[in-house]
Design a protein around this motif. Sequence first.
Motif, PDB file in Angstrom:
ATOM      1  N   VAL A   1      10.823  -5.928  -8.975  1.00 41.52           N
ATOM      2  CA  VAL A   1      10.398  -7.165  -7.836  1.00 41.52           C
ATOM      3  C   VAL A   1       8.704  -6.665  -7.537  1.00 41.52           C
ATOM      4  CG1 VAL A   1      10.425  -7.917  -5.655  1.00 41.52           C
ATOM      5  CG2 VAL A   1      12.569  -7.784  -7.023  1.00 41.52           C
ATOM      6  N   ALA A   2       8.610  -5.439  -7.131  1.00 40.60           N
ATOM      7  CA  ALA A   2       7.136  -4.990  -6.596  1.00 40.60           C
ATOM      8  C   ALA A   2       6.238  -5.229  -7.735  1.00 40.60           C
ATOM      9  CB  ALA A   2       7.205  -3.684  -6.244  1.00 40.60           C
ATOM     10  N   SER A   3       6.632  -4.979  -8.795  1.00 38.06           N
ATOM     11  CA  SER A   3       5.555  -5.000 -10.052  1.00 38.06           C
ATOM     12  C   SER A   3       5.316  -6.517 -10.399  1.00 38.06           C
ATOM     13  CB  SER A   3       6.080  -4.499 -11.320  1.00 38.06           C
ATOM     14  OG  SER A   3       6.591  -3.157 -11.308  1.00 38.06           O
ATOM     15  N   ILE A   4       6.297  -7.309 -10.210  1.00 37.27           N
ATOM     16  CA  ILE A   4       5.808  -8.869 -10.531  1.00 37.27           C
ATOM     17  C   ILE A   4       5.169  -9.297  -9.325  1.00 37.27           C
ATOM     18  CG2 ILE A   4       7.072 -10.963 -11.004  1.00 37.27           C
ATOM     19  CD1 ILE A   4       9.116  -9.471 -12.481  1.00 37.27           C
ATOM     20  N   MET A   5       5.744  -9.184  -8.113  1.00 37.68           N
ATOM     21  CA  MET A   5       4.923  -9.902  -7.139  1.00 37.68           C
ATOM     22  C   MET A   5       3.684  -9.263  -6.757  1.00 37.68           C
ATOM     23  SD  MET A   5       7.051 -12.102  -6.356  1.00 37.68           S
ATOM     24  CE  MET A   5       6.282 -13.088  -5.313  1.00 37.68           C
ATOM     25  N   TYR A   6       3.340  -8.283  -7.135  1.00 36.53           N
ATOM     26  CA  TYR A   6       1.815  -7.435  -6.969  1.00 36.53           C
ATOM     27  C   TYR A   6       1.071  -8.053  -8.089  1.00 36.53           C
ATOM     28  CZ  TYR A   6      -1.219  -4.039  -5.226  1.00 36.53           C
ATOM     29  OH  TYR A   6      -2.835  -3.544  -4.834  1.00 36.53           O
ATOM     30  N   MET A   7       1.613  -8.258  -9.286  1.00 40.01           N
ATOM     31  CA  MET A   7       0.948  -8.866 -10.135  1.00 40.01           C
ATOM     32  C   MET A   7       0.526 -10.426  -9.862  1.00 40.01           C
ATOM     33  SD  MET A   7       2.031 -10.012 -14.073  1.00 40.01           S
ATOM     34  CE  MET A   7       3.380 -11.200 -13.247  1.00 40.01           C
ATOM     35  N   ILE A   8       1.384 -11.259  -9.670  1.00 35.94           N
ATOM     36  CA  ILE A   8       1.081 -12.654  -9.390  1.00 35.94           C
ATOM     37  C   ILE A   8       0.284 -12.899  -8.058  1.00 35.94           C
ATOM     38  CG2 ILE A   8       2.351 -14.792  -8.216  1.00 35.94           C
ATOM     39  CD1 ILE A   8       4.900 -13.733  -9.863  1.00 35.94           C
ATOM     40  N   VAL A   9       0.524 -12.228  -6.773  1.00 37.56           N
ATOM     41  CA  VAL A   9      -0.661 -12.302  -5.769  1.00 37.56           C
ATOM     42  C   VAL A   9      -0.934 -11.051  -4.862  1.00 37.56           C
ATOM     43  CG1 VAL A   9       1.472 -12.684  -4.127  1.00 37.56           C
ATOM     44  CG2 VAL A   9      -0.469 -13.738  -3.434  1.00 37.56           C
ATOM     45  N   GLY A  10       0.018 -10.123  -4.906  1.00 41.08           N
ATOM     46  CA  GLY A  10      -0.480  -8.898  -3.995  1.00 41.08           C
ATOM     47  C   GLY A  10      -1.716  -8.368  -4.234  1.00 41.08           C
ATOM     48  N   TYR A  11      -1.867  -7.780  -5.737  1.00 47.95           N
ATOM     49  CA  TYR A  11      -3.131  -7.490  -6.018  1.00 47.95           C
ATOM     50  C   TYR A  11      -4.337  -8.268  -5.714  1.00 47.95           C
ATOM     51  CZ  TYR A  11      -6.408  -4.695  -9.019  1.00 47.95           C
ATOM     52  OH  TYR A  11      -7.393  -3.765  -9.276  1.00 47.95           O
ATOM     53  N   GLY A  12      -4.356  -9.700  -5.909  1.00 50.45           N
ATOM     54  CA  GLY A  12      -5.413 -10.400  -5.458  1.00 50.45           C
ATOM     55  C   GLY A  12      -5.420 -10.416  -3.980  1.00 50.45           C
ATOM     56  N   ILE A  13      -4.714 -10.379  -3.400  1.00 54.17           N
ATOM     57  CA  ILE A  13      -4.810 -10.330  -1.596  1.00 54.17           C
ATOM     58  C   ILE A  13      -5.455  -8.938  -1.372  1.00 54.17           C
ATOM     59  CG2 ILE A  13      -3.617 -10.074   0.657  1.00 54.17           C
ATOM     60  CD1 ILE A  13      -1.467 -12.088  -0.514  1.00 54.17           C
ATOM     61  N   MET A  14      -4.820  -7.928  -1.966  1.00 55.28           N
ATOM     62  CA  MET A  14      -5.514  -6.526  -1.457  1.00 55.28           C
ATOM     63  C   MET A  14      -7.039  -6.086  -1.856  1.00 55.28           C
ATOM     64  SD  MET A  14      -3.016  -3.171  -1.617  1.00 55.28           S
ATOM     65  CE  MET A  14      -3.619  -1.480  -1.042  1.00 55.28           C
ATOM     66  N   TYR A  15      -7.228  -6.699  -3.206  1.00 53.45           N
ATOM     67  CA  TYR A  15      -8.427  -6.328  -3.720  1.00 53.45           C
ATOM     68  C   TYR A  15      -9.230  -7.673  -4.232  1.00 53.45           C
ATOM     69  CZ  TYR A  15      -6.836  -1.605  -3.655  1.00 53.45           C
ATOM     70  OH  TYR A  15      -6.424  -0.497  -3.458  1.00 53.45           O
ATOM     71  N   PRO A  16      -9.536  -8.637  -3.143  1.00 54.41           N
ATOM     72  CA  PRO A  16     -10.066  -9.674  -3.400  1.00 54.41           C
ATOM     73  C   PRO A  16     -11.566  -9.770  -3.697  1.00 54.41           C
ATOM     74  CG  PRO A  16     -10.146  -9.303  -0.941  1.00 54.41           C
ATOM     75  CD  PRO A  16      -9.442  -8.236  -1.526  1.00 54.41           C
ATOM     76  N   ALA A  17     -12.133 -10.820  -4.288  1.00 56.81           N
ATOM     77  CA  ALA A  17     -13.394 -10.732  -4.605  1.00 56.81           C
ATOM     78  C   ALA A  17     -14.222 -11.281  -3.192  1.00 56.81           C
ATOM     79  CB  ALA A  17     -13.797 -12.102  -5.539  1.00 56.81           C
ATOM     80  N   GLU A  18     -13.877 -11.860  -2.349  1.00 58.54           N
ATOM     81  CA  GLU A  18     -14.204 -12.320  -1.139  1.00 58.54           C
ATOM     82  C   GLU A  18     -13.301 -11.929   0.003  1.00 58.54           C
ATOM     83  OE1 GLU A  18     -16.372 -16.095  -0.735  1.00 58.54           O
ATOM     84  OE2 GLU A  18     -16.562 -15.880  -3.222  1.00 58.54           O
ATOM     85  N   GLY A  19     -13.746 -11.974   1.367  1.00 62.83           N
ATOM     86  CA  GLY A  19     -12.940 -11.690   2.453  1.00 62.83           C
ATOM     87  C   GLY A  19     -13.759 -11.663   3.806  1.00 62.83           C
ATOM     88  N   ASN A  20     -13.104 -12.124   4.762  1.00 62.54           N
ATOM     89  CA  ASN A  20     -13.674 -11.671   6.086  1.00 62.54           C
ATOM     90  C   ASN A  20     -13.587 -10.540   6.682  1.00 62.54           C
ATOM     91  OD1 ASN A  20     -11.228 -12.277   7.287  1.00 62.54           O
ATOM     92  ND2 ASN A  20     -11.855 -14.306   7.944  1.00 62.54           N
TER      93      ASN A  20
END
Length: 417
Positions: A56-75
Motif C-alpha cells: 500500500v505504501a509503495s503504491i500510494m507514495y508513487m501515485i501522490v505521496g512523493y509529489g506532495i513531499m517533494y513538489p516542484a513548488e510550495g508555499n
Amino acid sequence: MDATTQLTYALDTFYFLVTGALVMWMAAGFAMLEAGLVRAKNTAEILTKNITLFGVASIMYMIVGYGIMYPAEGNGVLPKVAFDFMFGGDHSAAKVAAEGINHARMSDFFFQVVFVATAMSIVSGAVAERMKLWSFLLFAVVLTAFIYPVQGYWKWGGGWLQSLGFNDFAGSGVVHLCGASAALAGVLLLGARKGKYGKDGSINAIPGANLPLATLGTFVLWLGWFGFNGGSQLALTGLDNTNAVAAIFVNTNMAAAGGTLLGLITARLLFGKADLTMVLNGALAGLVAITAEPLTPSPIMATLIGGVGGVLVVFAIVTFDKLRIDDPVGAISVHGVVGMWGLMAVPMTNDGASLAAQAIGLGAILGWVFFTSLAVWFLLKLTLGIRVSEEEEYEGVDIGECGLEAYPEFVGSRGAA
C-alpha cells in the motif's frame, strides 16, 4: 557529464539503492518483532498487515505521496501537488545536471518510499490483536498518501520547518514520531485488549508467543538502521561524505548498544528481573534516539543518547500501562516518547540546532499527525468499524480475518493464547 562526474553519480546512486534495500529489510524486522510479541492466535493477521502495508505504501507514495513531499513548488506549508512521477518523467543526464542532484531520481524515490512504509509499520504493532484488517489498510492509504508526506514536506521537502532551522537528520520526528502519533490516535479510539486491565485497576501481562522471533526481528531492525541513518547522508563519494557515513554507522551502533544495556539495567532495577522485552525495546529506543542526529555526536555521546532512550522507554511503557493505553509491542513508547527525546537531544551535539526550533518541529509533527489520524480513525469507526467482535478477539483475529492459523499444530483451541 565527464567521466568523473558519471562515476560519482553511479556510486552515489548505488549507495542510495543499497541503503534503501537495507531499510526495506526493516519491514521484515518489524514483521518478526510484532509476530513474536503477539499471541499465537493473532500471528498470521499481523504478518498479513506488515507485508500488505508495504505494498500500500509503495503504491500510494508513487501515485501522490512523493509529489506532495517533494513538489516542484510550495508555499512552505502546503505543496503544489504533482502527479507526474508515476508516469516516469525526464531522468536524462541533462535534467540531472540542471537539477544539480548527485544520484538518479528513481533511487531517491526508492529510498524515500521505504521510509514511509517504516512509519506505517509502527502503527501495526500498537493496534495489534483487536483491529479490523481492512480498516487498518484503509488508514494506511491515507497516512502514506497524505498525512506522512505533508509533514515530510515541511522538513525534508524544503517547507517551513526546514526554513525555521528544525533538525531531523534521518527521521526521529518525520518517521518515528509520525508513526507513533498515528498509532496513539488509533489506540485511544480502539481501546485495550480484553483482559489487559482489570476493573480493580490491575494490569495483566499478555505475553507474546515467540520471543526468539521477536529477538530476531530486533537484530534485523538494528541491521537495517545502518541503511536508515547511513543512507540519509545522501551521498558516499568525496572524503567528507565517506567519513560522515563511517561516523554515522558507528554512532548508530553505539546508540543501540547504549539503549540495550540501559534498558536491561532499568528493567532489573524496576522489576527485579532481566525482562527481555524491555531489552529489545531498549535497543530500538537507542536507535530511534540517535536517528535525529547520528553525525555530530562522538561515539561516547551517541552511547549516552541511546542509553537515555533505553531508560525512557521502560518508564514510558510502564506509564502507558498505568494510563490504560494498551500497546502490545511498546511502539508508542519506542518511537514516540524516545523520538521526542531524540529531537530534543540534537542541540547537545549540533551547534547549529536550537531547542526552540526543535520543540516547534516536535509539536508540529505531533499535532498534525495525531489530529489528522484521529479524524481518519474516527471516520472509519463510524463507518466500517475498527475493532473486531469479542468472539473474533477471543478466537484470534487469524481465524476471523485470515481464515487460518500461523501455528495450527501448536494451538490446542482457537481461544488459546
